[in-house]
Every structure is written in structure tokens, then in C-alpha cells.
Scaffold this motif. Structure first.
Motif, PDB file in Angstrom:
ATOM      1  N   THR A  69       0.610  -1.165  -0.060  1.00 55.07           N
ATOM      2  CA  THR A  69      -0.028   0.041  -0.011  1.00 55.07           C
ATOM      3  C   THR A  69       0.810   1.239   0.007  1.00 55.07           C
ATOM      4  O   THR A  69       2.149   1.097   0.348  1.00 55.07           O
ATOM      5  CB  THR A  69      -0.825   0.211   1.204  1.00 55.07           C
ATOM      6  OG1 THR A  69      -0.166   0.022   2.523  1.00 55.07           O
ATOM      7  CG2 THR A  69      -1.825  -1.149   1.283  1.00 55.07           C
ATOM      8  N   ASP A  79      -2.763   1.789   7.759  1.00 55.23           N
ATOM      9  CA  ASP A  79      -4.365   2.021   7.754  1.00 55.23           C
ATOM     10  C   ASP A  79      -4.982   1.669   6.537  1.00 55.23           C
ATOM     11  O   ASP A  79      -6.116   0.885   6.371  1.00 55.23           O
ATOM     12  CB  ASP A  79      -4.584   3.464   8.186  1.00 55.23           C
ATOM     13  CG  ASP A  79      -4.438   3.636   9.762  1.00 55.23           C
ATOM     14  OD1 ASP A  79      -4.236   2.425  10.606  1.00 55.23           O
ATOM     15  OD2 ASP A  79      -4.350   4.848  10.020  1.00 55.23           O
ATOM     16  N   HIS A  80      -4.165   2.027   5.191  1.00 59.98           N
ATOM     17  CA  HIS A  80      -4.872   1.668   4.045  1.00 59.98           C
ATOM     18  C   HIS A  80      -4.847   0.168   3.727  1.00 59.98           C
ATOM     19  O   HIS A  80      -5.570  -0.540   3.220  1.00 59.98           O
ATOM     20  CB  HIS A  80      -4.043   2.258   3.033  1.00 59.98           C
ATOM     21  CG  HIS A  80      -4.246   3.876   3.019  1.00 59.98           C
ATOM     22  ND1 HIS A  80      -5.402   4.468   3.175  1.00 59.98           N
ATOM     23  CD2 HIS A  80      -3.436   4.849   2.771  1.00 59.98           C
ATOM     24  CE1 HIS A  80      -5.366   5.710   3.067  1.00 59.98           C
ATOM     25  NE2 HIS A  80      -3.916   6.084   2.773  1.00 59.98           N
ATOM     26  N   ASP A  82      -5.077  -2.105   6.364  1.00 63.85           N
ATOM     27  CA  ASP A  82      -6.089  -2.472   7.301  1.00 63.85           C
ATOM     28  C   ASP A  82      -7.302  -2.546   6.433  1.00 63.85           C
ATOM     29  O   ASP A  82      -8.469  -3.522   6.716  1.00 63.85           O
ATOM     30  CB  ASP A  82      -6.228  -1.639   8.391  1.00 63.85           C
ATOM     31  CG  ASP A  82      -6.184  -2.501   9.708  1.00 63.85           C
ATOM     32  OD1 ASP A  82      -6.729  -3.689   9.616  1.00 63.85           O
ATOM     33  OD2 ASP A  82      -6.185  -1.934  10.773  1.00 63.85           O
ATOM     34  N   ASP A  83      -7.638  -1.527   5.394  1.00 62.12           N
ATOM     35  CA  ASP A  83      -8.897  -1.431   4.842  1.00 62.12           C
ATOM     36  C   ASP A  83      -9.004  -2.586   3.685  1.00 62.12           C
ATOM     37  O   ASP A  83     -10.122  -2.837   3.222  1.00 62.12           O
ATOM     38  CB  ASP A  83      -8.778  -0.162   3.866  1.00 62.12           C
ATOM     39  CG  ASP A  83      -8.942   1.101   4.915  1.00 62.12           C
ATOM     40  OD1 ASP A  83      -9.413   0.768   5.928  1.00 62.12           O
ATOM     41  OD2 ASP A  83      -8.676   2.152   4.535  1.00 62.12           O
ATOM     42  N   GLN A  84      -7.942  -3.264   3.348  1.00 63.52           N
ATOM     43  CA  GLN A  84      -7.819  -4.329   2.403  1.00 63.52           C
ATOM     44  C   GLN A  84      -8.143  -5.928   2.980  1.00 63.52           C
ATOM     45  O   GLN A  84      -7.979  -6.902   2.342  1.00 63.52           O
ATOM     46  CB  GLN A  84      -6.793  -4.278   1.497  1.00 63.52           C
ATOM     47  CG  GLN A  84      -6.625  -3.095   0.917  1.00 63.52           C
ATOM     48  CD  GLN A  84      -5.014  -3.071   0.016  1.00 63.52           C
ATOM     49  OE1 GLN A  84      -4.667  -4.009  -0.544  1.00 63.52           O
ATOM     50  NE2 GLN A  84      -4.607  -1.919  -0.004  1.00 63.52           N
ATOM     51  N   SER A  86      -9.392  -8.683   6.397  1.00 62.57           N
ATOM     52  CA  SER A  86     -10.497  -8.735   7.494  1.00 62.57           C
ATOM     53  C   SER A  86      -9.741  -8.639   8.556  1.00 62.57           C
ATOM     54  O   SER A  86      -8.508  -9.104   8.776  1.00 62.57           O
ATOM     55  CB  SER A  86     -10.919 -10.174   7.312  1.00 62.57           C
ATOM     56  OG  SER A  86     -10.064 -11.051   7.412  1.00 62.57           O
ATOM     57  N   HIS A  88      -8.080  -7.187  12.145  1.00 61.48           N
ATOM     58  CA  HIS A  88      -7.242  -5.829  12.417  1.00 61.48           C
ATOM     59  C   HIS A  88      -5.628  -6.486  12.311  1.00 61.48           C
ATOM     60  O   HIS A  88      -5.174  -7.321  12.849  1.00 61.48           O
ATOM     61  CB  HIS A  88      -7.516  -5.138  13.658  1.00 61.48           C
ATOM     62  CG  HIS A  88      -8.819  -4.760  13.839  1.00 61.48           C
ATOM     63  ND1 HIS A  88      -9.546  -3.781  13.065  1.00 61.48           N
ATOM     64  CD2 HIS A  88      -9.791  -5.069  14.812  1.00 61.48           C
ATOM     65  CE1 HIS A  88     -10.845  -3.612  13.607  1.00 61.48           C
ATOM     66  NE2 HIS A  88     -11.128  -4.428  14.484  1.00 61.48           N
TER      67      HIS A  88
END
Length: 380
Positions: A69, A79-80, A82-84, A86, A88
Motif C-alpha cells: 500500500t 491503515d490503508h 487494514d482496509d484491504q 479482514s 485488524h
């Protein structure tokens, strides 16, 4: 009766004790086993995470999930990522941090700062510099049958034991980065086909990459620093005037190389300031070594051993001088000469600290390495 009353009081107090309000369950986490950091073309940071996936079936083996990322900061990039995925992303089990060569030429402290702020970071994670980009190395996923995260971690660990690279972790590097009295060095990783090579040291000045040392120079630096691992081996050409001994059957066979292991080491460094504020550093190494390989043999003769001691001492002294010259060219004060000046020559340090990088290049080093062969193997 008193005992019953005491137990009742204890049980009553337990009702008011809070539970684990800050718990972070492992079943809700995706664990990062390694991270690589490179500069992105748009001025951002490109981060590659190695995330461990453990399948539920007993017969299935763990796998790596490689996620890349970009972000303005390391935390923003995480954080980006983490968006991709499941659950944390967490860094409890982080084993290493790789910094790409171009990014390492900048100040690396901003890259590492997030790890020191997070109380749940793994501070025993190793740090290294990747030739080219860290993303290329981590994209290998596997080296043979070993996952890339384990391979890099175990490879660096084994090279620490053979006096090839220093043992550097997040915890150990932090005080040195903030200390003007000493520069630090890191393992230098190179991709070679489908494998990773760790045989060199990357030098830093003011937290920026300034150069690298060859494999022999890397080991010599660690000896000059007094950091000898379990095994310390050198191979030296002992031929006269560069001539090679050969045989008629195979002219490629070379008999003039001697391989030895440093069994015992005594290191001494003394910093002197002469007239005109000329700084002279006297370095002395005493090595007791064992011969591992020497096809010429004849080591049962005391005269031969004495000549080898003399020749090896000269060659190792030359190697020490060459190592120090390369460190000065890179402005890497890896031996902490500035700290010696702070402690014992504060007047000189006050005058030279503003331009210490260039003043360090003017320091006069006089290394002396004394080699003594004490073991010759079982042949003799």
C-alpha cells in the motif's frame, strides 16, 4: 470466624475489580511478520507487509499474504492496508523491518518513529537495508520451502553468529540514532536470483545511508568494535608476489589460500589529541586463530608458522586500514570516536562538533593487528 469474615471481604472487593478493558484478542488480529519501506514516485511512502495466515486445518501449512500500500506516513499506509484485509493488522510478532536503499539515503528516523510510539510494537524486530527496493525482496514469498519472513529473520540471525553483520533491533538502534557521539550500521540484504544474500554492512551518518562495506571489511569492522560472534573466519591469499601454485592436472587448483578462525580476540582503542587539534586513534587487535584449511600444510615447522603469523598480521592490518578508510569516506563514525572526544577532550569536541562529518574524515587511524596461530587442526 475471623477467617470467614476475611474471605467475605475479599470476595466483596473482587466484585468491584474491573476486567480486562484493554484486551486485544489474537483471534481478531492479522499478524504482521515483516515490513518493507520504499519511496513512492508521488512522494508518498510505499509499504509492503508480510502477513501470516494460519489455516484452520491441522494438515495445512502457514502461508504469507503480501500486501503493498501507499500512504503519507508509515501509519497511514498501515491503515490503508487494514482496509484491504479482514480483522485488524497488528505488529505483535513483527520479526524484521527492511528499508529500501533510496529511502535509507534519507533520514530513517521518521520511518521508525511509529514503532516507538506504539506500546504494542515488537521492539526486538531486526532492521536491515535492502539493495534496490524492499518490495522486490519480500515479493519472493518463499526461499526454497521456507517462507520469506522466517528466511530473512533466520538468515540475519545466523550471520550475526558468524561475525558478518551486527545484531541491531528497534530497541538497540533507538538510543544510537539520538546520540551525536556515534553512528550505526545495519545488515545489507541483496536479492540473488530466488535467494537473499546477507554478507555486507550498510553504513550510516546522521541517520542516512552513506555507503557499504565488503564482506571481509564488515567482519573486520565488527572486530575493531570488539563484537566477535561464535565464528569468525577469513580466507587470505598467502602466495608470494601474487603468484598462484597450480598442478599439471588442474591449473585452476590453488594451494596458496589459508582459511582461519579467530578463537580469541583482544581489542584496545585509544584516542589522542596532538598539537593543532589533530586527532589520532590507535587501534590494536590481538587474535589467536586456528587454521581451518591450508593445502600447503608444513605447519609442523615452527619457522613456517612464524612466517605465516607475520604475513597474516600484515594482511589483516592492511584490511583494517582499508576498512577504516572506507568508513571515513562514508563519514560513518561507527567506532564512536566523537563520544571519546566528548568524554575526554570536551574542548576539542566543542570546536569540531558542528562539522564533525568532515572533521571525522581528517582523523588519523593507526591500526595494528597481531595474529598468532595457536591451533593447526588434527593433521599435525
Amino acid at each position: 470466624m475471623k477467617r470467614i469474615c476475611f474471605l467475605c471481604v475479599i470476595m466483596s472487593l473482587l466484585l468491584f475489580i474491573a476486567g480486562c478493558w484493554d484486551q486485544d484478542l489474537l483471534k481478531d488480529a492479522r499478524l504482521i511478520y515483516g515490513g518493507g519501506y520504499d519511496p513512492a514516485p508521488n512522494g508518498k511512502l510505499r509499504v509492503t507487509f508480510v502477513i501470516r495466515d494460519v489455516p484452520s486445518g491441522e494438515q495445512q501449512s502457514p502461508k504469507n499474504d503480501i500486501i503493498t500500500t501507499e500512504g503519507n506516513t508509515p501509519r497511514d499506509a498501515r491503515d490503508h492496508a487494514d482496509d484491504q484485509v479482514s480483522r485488524h493488522i497488528r505488529t505483535y510478532k513483527n520479526r524484521f523491518i527492511l528499508i529500501g536503499e533510496e529511502l535509507a539515503k534519507q533520514d530513517i528516523y521518521p520511518v521508525l518513529e511509529v514503532f516507538y510510539r506504539d506500546p504494542k510494537s515488537s521492539l526486538n524486530a531486526r532492521i536491515g537495508v535492502a539493495q534496490g527496493t524492499a518490495e522486490d525482496i519480500l515479493s519472493l514469498k518463499k526461499v526454497g520451502n521456507v517462507l520469506i519472513a522466517e528466511e530473512i529473520d533466520e538468515l540475519i540471525k545466523s550471520k550475526e553468529e558468524t561475525t558478518t553483520v551486527p545484531k541491531v533491533t528497534l530497541e538497540k538502534i533507538y538510543p544510537v540514532m539520538l546520540d551525536p557521539g556515534e553512528d550505526f550500521v545495519l545488515p545489507y540484504l541483496m536479492e540473488q536470483g530466488a535467494r537473499v544474500n546477507v554478507s555486507r554492512i550498510a553504513m550510516f551518518h546522521n541517520n542516512k545511508l552513506t555507503g557499504t562495506l565488503s564482506p571481509d571489511e564488515s567482519t573486520m569492522y565488527l572486530l575493531l568494535k570488539g563484537n566477535k560472534g561464535k565464528v569468525t573466519r577469513f580466507t587470505q591469499n598467502m602466495s608470494i608476489k601474487g603468484e598462484m601454485s597450480t598442478t599439471e592436472e588442474n591449473p585452476q587448483i590453488r594451494y596458496d589460500f589459508l582459511t582461519f578462525n579467530v578463537d580469541k580476540l583482544k581489542q584496545k582503542m585509544k584516542v589522542k589529541v596532538q598539537s593543532g587539534d589533530q586527532i589520532t586513534v590507535h587501534l590494536k587487535l590481538k587474535m589467536k586463530v586456528s587454521v581451518i584449511e591450508y593445502p600447503k600444510d608444513r605447519l609442523e615447522k615452527k619457522q613456517v608458522v612464524a612466517e605465516l603469523n607475520k604475513d597474516l598480521s600484515k594482511k589483516m592490518t592492511d584490511l583494517a586500514q582499508k576498512t577504516l578508510e572506507h568508513m571515513q569516506k562514508a563519514r560513518c563514525d561507527g567506532l564512536g570516536i566523537a563520544r571519546q572526544l566528548m568524554a575526554f577532550h570536551p574542548r576539542v569536541w566543542k570546536k569540531q562538533k558542528e562539522e564533525w562529518g568532515s572533521n571525522y574524515q581528517k582523523v588519523h587511524f593507526t591500526p595494528v593487528v597481531q595474529v598468532e596461530i595457536t591451533k593447526q587442526g588434527i593433521i599435525n
